[in-house]
Design an enzyme around this catalytic site. Structure first.
Site, PDB file in Angstrom:
ATOM      1  N   GLU A  57       0.829  -1.200   0.000  1.00 18.97           N
ATOM      2  CA  GLU A  57       0.000   0.000   0.000  1.00 18.97           C
ATOM      3  C   GLU A  57       0.867   1.255   0.000  1.00 18.97           C
ATOM      4  OE1 GLU A  57      -1.866  -2.882   3.093  1.00 18.97           O
ATOM      5  OE2 GLU A  57       0.103  -2.478   2.232  1.00 18.97           O
ATOM      6  N   CYS A  72      -2.082  -2.467   7.467  1.00 17.21           N
ATOM      7  CA  CYS A  72      -1.653  -2.249   8.847  1.00 17.21           C
ATOM      8  C   CYS A  72      -2.025  -0.825   9.264  1.00 17.21           C
ATOM      9  CB  CYS A  72      -0.145  -2.469   8.980  1.00 17.21           C
ATOM     10  SG  CYS A  72       0.860  -1.144   8.252  1.00 17.21           S
ATOM     11  N   CYS A 127      -0.134   1.938   7.244  1.00 22.26           N
ATOM     12  CA  CYS A 127      -0.706   2.088   5.900  1.00 22.26           C
ATOM     13  C   CYS A 127      -2.101   2.701   5.969  1.00 22.26           C
ATOM     14  CB  CYS A 127      -0.740   0.746   5.179  1.00 22.26           C
ATOM     15  SG  CYS A 127       0.901   0.157   4.699  1.00 22.26           S
TER      16      CYS A 127
END
Length: 153
Positions: free
Chosen positions: A81, A107, A110
């Site tokens: 990402e 996560c 991100c």
């Protein structure tokens, strides 16, 4: 889910095969889409000019015994990402209002980038052990959808 979600998730899976991450099960791909057009892609891999995990022959996180979903900063690779968002910035491509397709739930790091980049929807296929990212998406109103492959009857 619709046929476009299926197409772009298939693309994210393909991009994941380009990973340079050494850890098994960590091939992750991302595709940022706007108006049914692919804006950028990303996979988890080392920053430009740095040796990849595969070239080094080790996963730093495994070497140090770091549990999945924690201490994201201790890794040779940037996340898929991150790389897709950074590619858009480098190339001057607006991703405001876009959808991000990813093979895994983003996560928390991100998630913050996704929110600040103006991405409005995230479609992911596999979970990730980072509950804080779910809180970020929930509080900011970014739509988060788990992709489930529709079976044909």
């Amino acid at each position: 889910m619709n046929k476009w979600d299926k197409r772009f998730m298939e693309m994210a899976r393909l991009i994941a095969t380009w990973t340079s991450c050494y850890a098994p099960g960590r091939a992750i791909g991302a595709v940022i889409v706007k108006d049914k057009r692919i804006m950028t892609t990303g996979y988890n891999g080392a920053p430009a000019g740095m040796k990849t995990c595969r070239e080094k022959g080790e996963c730093l996180r495994r070497k140090l015994g770091i549990e999945s979903g924690t201490r994201h900063e201790v890794c040779y690779a940037a996340h898929a990402e991150e790389n897709a968002i950074l590619q858009a910035a480098k190339l001057g491509i607006s991703i405001d209002g876009a959808t991000l397709y990813c093979t895994h739930q983003p996560c928390s790091i991100c998630a913050k980038m996704i929110v600040n980049a103006g991405i409005r929807r995230v479609v992911y296929e596999q979970g990730y052990p980072d509950a804080f990212s779910l809180e970020i998406f929930g509080e900011t109103g970014v739509e988060l959808e788990k992709y489930v492959e529709e079976t044909e009857e």
